[in-house]
Write an enzyme that holds these catalytic residues in place. Structure first.
Site, PDB file in Angstrom:
ATOM      1  N   GLY A  87      49.476  27.418  24.916  1.00 21.73           N
ATOM      2  CA  GLY A  87      48.302  27.495  25.917  1.00 21.73           C
ATOM      3  C   GLY A  87      48.160  28.920  26.723  1.00 21.73           C
ATOM      4  N   ALA A  94      59.182  17.888  52.822  1.00 20.38           N
ATOM      5  CA  ALA A  94      58.814  16.629  53.442  1.00 20.38           C
ATOM      6  C   ALA A  94      58.553  15.543  52.327  1.00 20.38           C
ATOM      7  N   HIS A 100      23.502  50.853  35.114  1.00 15.55           N
ATOM      8  CA  HIS A 100      23.853  51.243  33.714  1.00 15.55           C
ATOM      9  C   HIS A 100      24.864  52.495  33.946  1.00 15.55           C
ATOM     10  N   TYR A 137      56.149  30.611  50.784  1.00  8.40           N
ATOM     11  CA  TYR A 137      54.850  30.689  51.099  1.00  8.40           C
ATOM     12  C   TYR A 137      54.069  31.292  49.955  1.00  8.40           C
ATOM     13  N   ILE A 161      49.363  29.809  29.389  1.00  9.79           N
ATOM     14  CA  ILE A 161      50.536  30.810  30.064  1.00  9.79           C
ATOM     15  C   ILE A 161      51.463  31.158  28.886  1.00  9.79           C
ATOM     16  N   ALA A 181      44.433  27.772  40.528  1.00 12.29           N
ATOM     17  CA  ALA A 181      44.673  28.248  41.946  1.00 12.29           C
ATOM     18  C   ALA A 181      43.074  28.206  42.682  1.00 12.29           C
ATOM     19  N   THR A 224      53.377  28.451  43.739  1.00 15.54           N
ATOM     20  CA  THR A 224      53.693  28.578  42.630  1.00 15.54           C
ATOM     21  C   THR A 224      52.896  30.007  42.244  1.00 15.54           C
ATOM     22  N   VAL A 276      54.948  24.789  27.666  1.00 14.49           N
ATOM     23  CA  VAL A 276      54.055  23.412  27.010  1.00 14.49           C
ATOM     24  C   VAL A 276      53.286  22.738  28.064  1.00 14.49           C
ATOM     25  N   LYS A 336      50.109  38.257  36.406  1.00 19.36           N
ATOM     26  CA  LYS A 336      48.837  39.333  36.284  1.00 19.36           C
ATOM     27  C   LYS A 336      49.514  40.717  36.526  1.00 19.36           C
TER      28      LYS A 336
HETATM   29  C1  LIG Z   1      26.104  64.089  33.972  1.00 19.20           C
HETATM   30  C2  LIG Z   1      25.174  62.917  34.168  1.00 19.20           C
HETATM   31  C3  LIG Z   1      25.869  61.473  34.170  1.00 19.20           C
HETATM   32  C4  LIG Z   1      24.762  60.598  34.692  1.00 19.20           C
HETATM   33  N1  LIG Z   1      25.383  59.293  34.762  1.00 19.20           N
HETATM   34  C5  LIG Z   1      24.602  58.354  35.039  1.00 19.20           C
HETATM   35  C6  LIG Z   1      25.080  56.873  35.236  1.00 19.20           C
HETATM   36  O1  LIG Z   1      26.409  56.734  35.279  1.00 19.20           O
HETATM   37  N2  LIG Z   1      24.148  55.883  35.623  1.00 19.20           N
HETATM   38  C7  LIG Z   1      22.909  56.239  35.669  1.00 19.20           C
HETATM   39  O2  LIG Z   1      22.045  55.189  35.833  1.00 19.20           O
HETATM   40  N3  LIG Z   1      22.226  57.327  35.228  1.00 19.20           N
HETATM   41  C8  LIG Z   1      23.026  58.160  35.111  1.00 19.20           C
HETATM   42  N4  LIG Z   1      22.449  59.822  34.897  1.00 19.20           N
HETATM   43  C9  LIG Z   1      21.090  59.760  35.119  1.00 19.20           C
HETATM   44  C10 LIG Z   1      20.419  59.434  33.773  1.00 19.20           C
HETATM   45  O3  LIG Z   1      21.059  60.288  32.636  1.00 19.20           O
HETATM   46  C11 LIG Z   1      19.011  59.327  33.953  1.00 19.20           C
HETATM   47  O4  LIG Z   1      18.411  58.636  35.025  1.00 19.20           O
HETATM   48  C12 LIG Z   1      18.094  58.984  32.520  1.00 19.20           C
HETATM   49  O5  LIG Z   1      18.535  59.857  31.401  1.00 19.20           O
HETATM   50  C13 LIG Z   1      16.758  59.088  32.670  1.00 19.20           C
HETATM   51  O6  LIG Z   1      16.310  58.477  31.503  1.00 19.20           O
HETATM   52  P1  LIG Z   1      14.589  59.038  31.063  1.00 19.20           P
HETATM   53  O7  LIG Z   1      14.311  58.121  29.813  1.00 19.20           O
HETATM   54  O8  LIG Z   1      13.753  58.888  32.356  1.00 19.20           O
HETATM   55  O9  LIG Z   1      14.881  60.534  30.591  1.00 19.20           O
HETATM   56  P2  LIG Z   1      15.798  61.253  29.581  1.00 19.20           P
HETATM   57  O10 LIG Z   1      17.175  60.442  29.656  1.00 19.20           O
HETATM   58  O11 LIG Z   1      16.196  62.670  30.359  1.00 19.20           O
HETATM   59  O12 LIG Z   1      15.236  61.348  28.424  1.00 19.20           O
HETATM   60  C14 LIG Z   1      14.052  62.011  28.464  1.00 19.20           C
HETATM   61  C15 LIG Z   1      13.688  62.376  26.711  1.00 19.20           C
HETATM   62  O13 LIG Z   1      12.410  62.921  26.468  1.00 19.20           O
HETATM   63  C16 LIG Z   1      12.630  64.085  25.810  1.00 19.20           C
HETATM   64  N5  LIG Z   1      11.414  64.727  26.205  1.00 19.20           N
HETATM   65  C17 LIG Z   1      10.978  65.460  27.160  1.00 19.20           C
HETATM   66  N6  LIG Z   1       9.944  66.196  27.021  1.00 19.20           N
HETATM   67  C18 LIG Z   1       9.468  65.715  25.681  1.00 19.20           C
HETATM   68  C19 LIG Z   1       8.042  66.027  25.128  1.00 19.20           C
HETATM   69  N7  LIG Z   1       7.323  66.798  25.644  1.00 19.20           N
HETATM   70  N8  LIG Z   1       8.120  65.494  23.891  1.00 19.20           N
HETATM   71  C20 LIG Z   1       9.051  64.749  23.054  1.00 19.20           C
HETATM   72  N9  LIG Z   1      10.079  64.512  24.019  1.00 19.20           N
HETATM   73  C21 LIG Z   1      10.471  65.140  25.186  1.00 19.20           C
HETATM   74  C22 LIG Z   1      13.689  64.501  26.238  1.00 19.20           C
HETATM   75  O14 LIG Z   1      14.434  65.328  24.975  1.00 19.20           O
HETATM   76  C23 LIG Z   1      14.595  63.440  26.358  1.00 19.20           C
HETATM   77  O15 LIG Z   1      15.351  62.969  25.232  1.00 19.20           O
HETATM   78  C24 LIG Z   1      23.435  60.738  34.646  1.00 19.20           C
HETATM   79  C25 LIG Z   1      22.839  62.110  34.367  1.00 19.20           C
HETATM   80  C26 LIG Z   1      23.564  63.270  34.059  1.00 19.20           C
HETATM   81  C27 LIG Z   1      23.063  64.247  33.781  1.00 19.20           C
HETATM   82  C1  LIG Z   2      52.752  31.560  34.960  1.00 21.69           C
HETATM   83  C2  LIG Z   2      51.660  31.102  35.435  1.00 21.69           C
HETATM   84  C3  LIG Z   2      50.359  31.785  35.876  1.00 21.69           C
HETATM   85  C4  LIG Z   2      49.338  31.328  36.300  1.00 21.69           C
HETATM   86  N1  LIG Z   2      48.046  31.898  36.353  1.00 21.69           N
HETATM   87  C5  LIG Z   2      47.033  31.474  37.084  1.00 21.69           C
HETATM   88  C6  LIG Z   2      46.066  32.251  37.101  1.00 21.69           C
HETATM   89  O1  LIG Z   2      45.660  33.284  36.497  1.00 21.69           O
HETATM   90  N2  LIG Z   2      44.793  31.564  37.705  1.00 21.69           N
HETATM   91  C7  LIG Z   2      44.995  30.495  38.263  1.00 21.69           C
HETATM   92  O2  LIG Z   2      43.844  29.904  38.704  1.00 21.69           O
HETATM   93  N3  LIG Z   2      46.020  29.641  38.122  1.00 21.69           N
HETATM   94  C8  LIG Z   2      47.248  30.171  37.635  1.00 21.69           C
HETATM   95  N4  LIG Z   2      48.458  29.320  37.437  1.00 21.69           N
HETATM   96  C9  LIG Z   2      48.063  28.059  38.115  1.00 21.69           C
HETATM   97  C10 LIG Z   2      48.511  28.101  39.613  1.00 21.69           C
HETATM   98  O3  LIG Z   2      49.718  28.791  39.914  1.00 21.69           O
HETATM   99  C11 LIG Z   2      48.337  26.840  40.261  1.00 21.69           C
HETATM  100  O4  LIG Z   2      47.310  26.217  39.642  1.00 21.69           O
HETATM  101  C12 LIG Z   2      48.332  26.784  41.718  1.00 21.69           C
HETATM  102  O5  LIG Z   2      49.766  27.504  41.997  1.00 21.69           O
HETATM  103  C13 LIG Z   2      48.278  25.566  42.315  1.00 21.69           C
HETATM  104  O6  LIG Z   2      48.487  25.554  43.727  1.00 21.69           O
HETATM  105  P1  LIG Z   2      48.822  24.468  44.617  1.00 21.69           P
HETATM  106  O7  LIG Z   2      48.811  24.869  45.995  1.00 21.69           O
HETATM  107  O8  LIG Z   2      48.271  23.162  44.019  1.00 21.69           O
HETATM  108  O9  LIG Z   2      50.539  24.273  44.062  1.00 21.69           O
HETATM  109  P2  LIG Z   2      51.571  25.332  43.929  1.00 21.69           P
HETATM  110  O10 LIG Z   2      51.180  26.614  44.059  1.00 21.69           O
HETATM  111  O11 LIG Z   2      52.451  24.869  42.870  1.00 21.69           O
HETATM  112  O12 LIG Z   2      52.372  25.091  45.509  1.00 21.69           O
HETATM  113  C14 LIG Z   2      52.995  24.176  45.971  1.00 21.69           C
HETATM  114  C15 LIG Z   2      54.009  24.335  47.027  1.00 21.69           C
HETATM  115  O13 LIG Z   2      54.350  23.014  47.434  1.00 21.69           O
HETATM  116  C16 LIG Z   2      55.722  23.208  47.777  1.00 21.69           C
HETATM  117  N5  LIG Z   2      56.482  21.739  47.865  1.00 21.69           N
HETATM  118  C17 LIG Z   2      56.435  20.857  46.756  1.00 21.69           C
HETATM  119  N6  LIG Z   2      56.909  19.625  47.261  1.00 21.69           N
HETATM  120  C18 LIG Z   2      57.304  19.776  48.686  1.00 21.69           C
HETATM  121  C19 LIG Z   2      57.863  18.994  49.625  1.00 21.69           C
HETATM  122  N7  LIG Z   2      58.062  17.917  49.436  1.00 21.69           N
HETATM  123  N8  LIG Z   2      57.869  19.546  50.905  1.00 21.69           N
HETATM  124  C20 LIG Z   2      57.498  20.892  51.114  1.00 21.69           C
HETATM  125  N9  LIG Z   2      56.853  21.701  50.156  1.00 21.69           N
HETATM  126  C21 LIG Z   2      56.751  21.282  48.816  1.00 21.69           C
HETATM  127  C22 LIG Z   2      56.307  23.947  46.557  1.00 21.69           C
HETATM  128  O14 LIG Z   2      57.519  24.574  47.051  1.00 21.69           O
HETATM  129  C23 LIG Z   2      55.291  24.955  46.526  1.00 21.69           C
HETATM  130  O15 LIG Z   2      55.529  26.051  47.415  1.00 21.69           O
HETATM  131  C24 LIG Z   2      49.381  30.148  36.801  1.00 21.69           C
HETATM  132  C25 LIG Z   2      50.620  29.300  36.719  1.00 21.69           C
HETATM  133  C26 LIG Z   2      51.654  29.718  36.177  1.00 21.69           C
HETATM  134  C27 LIG Z   2      52.988  29.085  36.240  1.00 21.69           C
END
Ligand SMILES: Cc1cc2nc3c(=O)[nH]c(=O)nc-3n(C[C@H](O)[C@H](O)[C@H](O)COP(=O)(O)OP(=O)(O)OC[C@H]3O[C@@H](n4cnc5c(N)ncnc54)[C@H](O)[C@@H]3O)c2cc1C
Ligand SMILES: Cc1cc2nc3c(=O)[nH]c(=O)nc-3n(C[C@H](O)[C@H](O)[C@H](O)COP(=O)(O)OP(=O)(O)OC[C@H]3O[C@@H](n4cnc5c(N)ncnc54)[C@H](O)[C@@H]3O)c2cc1C
Lengths: 492, 99, 492
Positions: free
Chosen positions: A188, A118, A468, A43, A190, A344, A46, A294, A56
């Site tokens: 290719g 089959a 972001h 089941y 694979i 697939a 392939t 191939v 993968k």
């Molecule tokens: C640890 C941490 C992790 C975070 N991770 C994320 C995240 O993953 N994703 C996300 O979306 N947000 C994240 N944030 C929030 C994000 O950093 C803030 O939302 C974002 O920086 C706000 O942008 P801003 O431009 O409004 O202000 P800020 O980035 O705070 O920039 C304001 C700037 O104005 C300057 N400034 C202030 N007053 C004056 C002034 N009077 N004159 C001249 N310059 C001045 C400051 O020096 C500063 O450079 C994180 C925050 C922290 C602390």
């Molecule tokens: C190494 C490798 C990596 C791959 N990676 C990806 C990928 O990352 N992403 C992706 O989308 N595709 C990938 N593929 C391709 C993917 O595996 C195929 O496209 C997919 O399996 C096709 O599905 P299918 O159901 O048509 O056939 P299959 O998965 O080949 O299944 C057919 C089934 O039918 C059965 N069968 C055949 N004849 C009969 C019969 N007469 N009676 C009963 N049962 C029978 C077989 O035993 C088999 O189980 C990869 C293939 C390989 C070889």
């Protein structure tokens, strides 16, 4: 268990339990059809057993080790040891969990599961033969059939998958010790995915490819970071060669793979590697194993399709219409056996359509965009049209691009190679396609697939607030760039 | 297909491009009946409202300053040299400035 | 550099170069406005220098080590050593790269950059004082001003950020040696993100929180996997306590942080930890350092806002309309200083609107959905309405969910805790909101943000083909689940 020859009836017979067949079965079960799903081997097909999932799993696991080994820049010093047998056990556990899940989901949706092979006996019956000892066969009468028999790896002359040092992808994914050296035939997706896995496991990898570059079909700019990374991993490439034969080495220390230059390539100097002072000469590569990747071919020749009157094209694929129907009205074909792209999710989508059409719903294969992912390092993902495809289709296009080296999130992960590229129709800005190479490309492409399906414009994508710091901001920035007002990269 | 359990009155289901068009035209989207899937408001609905009648060819759509930028980007990007230009610009991007 | 008092004029004066201010400046430059951006400390503001970027850099880097250390199940055996000084150097390099990029982008967009502290002198002038030696001040006349002064960490009584063992988030992100033990005051997102970083660095972490759970404001089901992971990392929690003071220990081996129980919590038994046999008793926690992360407050009191006639609300935030305008027509406020949510992308989005409005464009803050991400382990990401918010807003809702343990991709990464949840309007299926806890939640939320903005329905999301195997398939499955036909999970 059924022994001997018994005839049972079913509304829908589904042959093959890969992602195309089992999804068709589950969906048909949900729609209250009486469904029988026949599978000869495992089941999940392939994909779950020998394709997507195991590959993968090994890619991710080897990446964990590789990332840790290469994180000195980040202040992390590690020398991970990889126990491939342990890794393969873990991977097998993941596969088991998913395949038993598939079995349970089928049962929960009232799908009758039948183990066996089959073959069609006529337009409305099939024979299922059970392989186990003492198991006979049975005849199934069906109203509708769905062929989902998938594909198998193509063999090339002189490289038989039964011979020990010759591997197909399935065998390569099941190795439990790391080969010292490996020749990969075919660059290719694979071949390239597995080449990276083995390189990260410490194998010396050489890839032989007939054409003059990796990943045929992908744009050069997408391939470049992947090729670069492969080089960094020490993977060697021999472009413009075709593997001709292999033999055991006299010293018993492995095999030699011979490869001949491709005439055209050598002649027009297409491949630097192929011509460099040795035009026309064959290569001899020593290795422990050789992986042949191939391409794949449809499994349509073992089904007695003629008995049901179902036709295939000259490549063996069963051609279908937008309802997943074959030339025989009540017989459907889905997944790899029904043609390219052999992916697939394409099979699963077709499986759903087939089930819904059988249930009388107005379903059709009318996706605007089919994503494709290559899980190399870095990943490549595409959806919809490339720039040149769009132009061939008569669109005037505008393109926007954003390099990951300008992404805060990418820099904080240490992975900033690659870019997001969005192709849109110029006048109204409708998104037509996208391609991404870089970190999490496989996940980022989803948003752009939705954009294309919904007929979104560049402005829609650009004015959606993206969190972001995330890589997904790069999608927004690429759209803004196409509009001429990206914030974090220059426009024009 | 508009049911009684209709969506709360102050929520508009329309893509950003349509919302901007409505702002440009000074049209309150809440006053429109959407013709898109499930009643989603489309660009055509806004155009129709703006012209006080049914939609024409849709070519009258007002583009803001982006039009010029779009065409500039096209000429730049659709050729090999466009790609090269992108590379060159890269030098002023964050991330590329580190020595 | 300008010495002495000179008066110059500018169309648009922007105060503060954080993600709100510098984005406003770049956008205004693109729109051919004459812009002056004043920054007193560092381009990129809190976010790039002391917030989003450094925190995410350390989170990712410590994860690389943590993942490798915990990958035995995958067959990987590693014992990474972390050199925090090296990690902080790397992080500083990332910050430098981004902040110098911001500076270059501003210049490339013709933004005049001015280093100094701005204060308003009247409705159309501001004074900018330069802090360097020999630097005087200058007066700027402006047509429009954009206030983007951001926020600062809130201090609590008896914990002064100047005192050596007391840290705010900025100081914690700059430590170059790993403290043996750390008390974190506040279990909001900043406290929780940093608690995980330090726990992964090997610090014994105890979190004190007034309320009875982590991450106030988030739904319980989202918090559960994060709390679980924190427990697994050995982080201790003291809920229902408020830090009252700290003192050096007599043995000179660090400090003791004292915390008092919150009356209400103790009284109604809200927190198990707080009541367990010691109701009403204070805690004494020994540690090397204490990090205070109890929230942030707007920087609106150092600007002489009164001179410009700009009003703040009782929490110090400058209130704005949908055009980012303050009560004074030609003065705008964006980012943290303009109110919740205090998130970088919210500030950047407001910055763009302010610039466009000043340029005469019909821009407005009319986002349907603002994403929020918590970069804990696992990540939490939300966008749009929760189920209860949607109901409070008068919607009849339908909810779909998909657990990552049913995702093939999640299993292959070894990270399968969590789920995707989608909330939609029942009759037409419009997506109203989504929440995700689990791997890559921060990236996966983007598709759902776009869905909400586009007015997409569940069916739109469900019938978009998602690449296999990816985590993004979980988004599709959650939508299918809401529609009653998920494939890989059971539907009610
Ligand atoms: C640890 C941490 C992790 C975070 N991770 C994320 C995240 O993953 N994703 C996300 O979306 N947000 C994240 N944030 C929030 C994000 O950093 C803030 O939302 C974002 O920086 C706000 O942008 P801003 O431009 O409004 O202000 P800020 O980035 O705070 O920039 C304001 C700037 O104005 C300057 N400034 C202030 N007053 C004056 C002034 N009077 N004159 C001249 N310059 C001045 C400051 O020096 C500063 O450079 C994180 C925050 C922290 C602390
Ligand atoms: C190494 C490798 C990596 C791959 N990676 C990806 C990928 O990352 N992403 C992706 O989308 N595709 C990938 N593929 C391709 C993917 O595996 C195929 O496209 C997919 O399996 C096709 O599905 P299918 O159901 O048509 O056939 P299959 O998965 O080949 O299944 C057919 C089934 O039918 C059965 N069968 C055949 N004849 C009969 C019969 N007469 N009676 C009963 N049962 C029978 C077989 O035993 C088999 O189980 C990869 C293939 C390989 C070889």
């Amino acid at each position: 268990m059924v022994v001997g020859d018994v005839t049972t009836g079913t509304d829908v017979l589904i042959i093959g339990a890969g992602p195309a067949g089992y999804v068709a079965a589950i969906r048909a079960g949900q729609l209250d059809l009486d469904v029988t799903l026949v599978e000869k081997e495992a089941y999940g097909g392939t994909c779950l057993n020998h394709g997507c999932i195991p590959s993968k799993a090994l890619i991710t696991a080897t990446d964990v080790a590789h990332d840790a080994r290469n994180a000195e820049e980040m202040g992390i010093h590690a020398d991970p040891a990889i126990d491939l047998a342990g890794m393969v056990d873990w991977k097998d556990g993941v596969v088991d969990q998913l395949t038993s899940g598939v079995e349970k989901l089928c049962k929960a949706n009232q799908v009758n599961l039948l183990e066996g092979t089959a073959t069609f006996t006529d337009e409305h019956t099939a024979r299922v033969s059970h392989s186990g000892e003492g198991q006979g066969s049975e005849t199934l009468e069906f109203e509708h059939a769905v062929i989902a028999t998938g594909s198998r790896p193509i063999e090339i002359p002189n490289f038989e998958f039964g011979d020990e040092p010759v591997l197909n992808s399935r065998q390569a994914l099941a190795l439990d010790s790391v080969p010292d050296s490996l020749v990969v035939v075919g660059a290719g997706y694979i071949g390239m995915e597995l080449a990276s896995v083995f390189a990260k496991l410490g194998t010396d990898v050489t890839v032989i490819e007939m054409l003059d570059s990796i990943l045929p079909g992908y744009d050069d700019d997408l391939k470049r970071p992947v090729k670069q990374r492969a080089n960094d991993l020490g993977i060697e490439f021999e472009f413009g060669y075709t593997a001709s034969e292999w033999h055991e080495r006299a010293d018993g220390e492995g095999i030699t793979v011979a490869a001949d230059p491709i005439e055209e390539t050598a002649a027009d100097g297409g491949s630097a590697e192929a011509v460099e002072g040795e035009t026309g000469e064959s290569l001899e590569l020593d290795a422990e194993k050789v992986l042949v990747a191939v391409g794949r071919e449809p499994v349509s020749d073992t089904l007695d399709l003629e008995s049901a009157g179902v036709e295939t094209n000259d490549r063996g694929f069963i051609e279908t219409d937008s309802r997943a129907r074959t030339n025989v009205d009540h017989v459907f074909a889905v997944g790899d056996v029904a043609g390219e792209p052999m992916l697939a999710h394409k099979g699963s989508a077709e499986g759903q359509v087939a089930a819904e059409v059988i249930a009388g719903e107005p379903a059709a294969i009318d996706y605007q965009a089919m994503p494709a992912v290559v899980f190399t390092d870095p990943e490549i993902a595409t959806v919809g049209m490339t720039e040149s495809e769009a132009e061939e289709n008569g669109f005037e296009t505008v393109v926007g691009q954003f390099p990951f080296r300008a992404s805060g999130r990418a820099l904080t992960t240490g992975e900033s190679d690659g870019f997001v590229k969005v192709v849109a129709e110029e006048s109204d800005g409708y998104v037509l396609g996208a391609s991404i190479v870089g970190p999490e490309a496989s996940e980022l492409i989803a948003e752009l697939g939705l954009a294309i399906e919904l007929g979104a414009t560049l402005e829609d994508v650009a004015s959606t607030v993206h969190a972001h710091p995330t890589l997904s901001e790069s999608v927004m920035e690429a759209a803004e760039n196409a509009l001429g007002h990206a914030i974090h990269t220059l426009n024009r | 297909d508009a049911e009684e359990t209709a969506t709360p009155q102050d929520r508009v289901f329309a893509p950003p491009r349509v919302r901007r068009m409505a702002r440009e035209e000074g049209i309150d989207l809440l006053s429109l009946e959407g013709s898109g899937p499930g009643g989603r408001i489309t660009a055509a609905d806004v155009q129709a409202a703006a012209s006080g009648g049914p939609v024409g060819g849709g070519t009258q759509r007002q583009e803001s300053t982006e039009t010029a930028a779009e065409s500039a980007a096209t000429t730049g990007d659709s050729s090999e040299t466009g790609a090269a230009a992108v590379e060159t610009e890269g030098r002023t991007e964050p991330g590329s400035g580190a020595e």
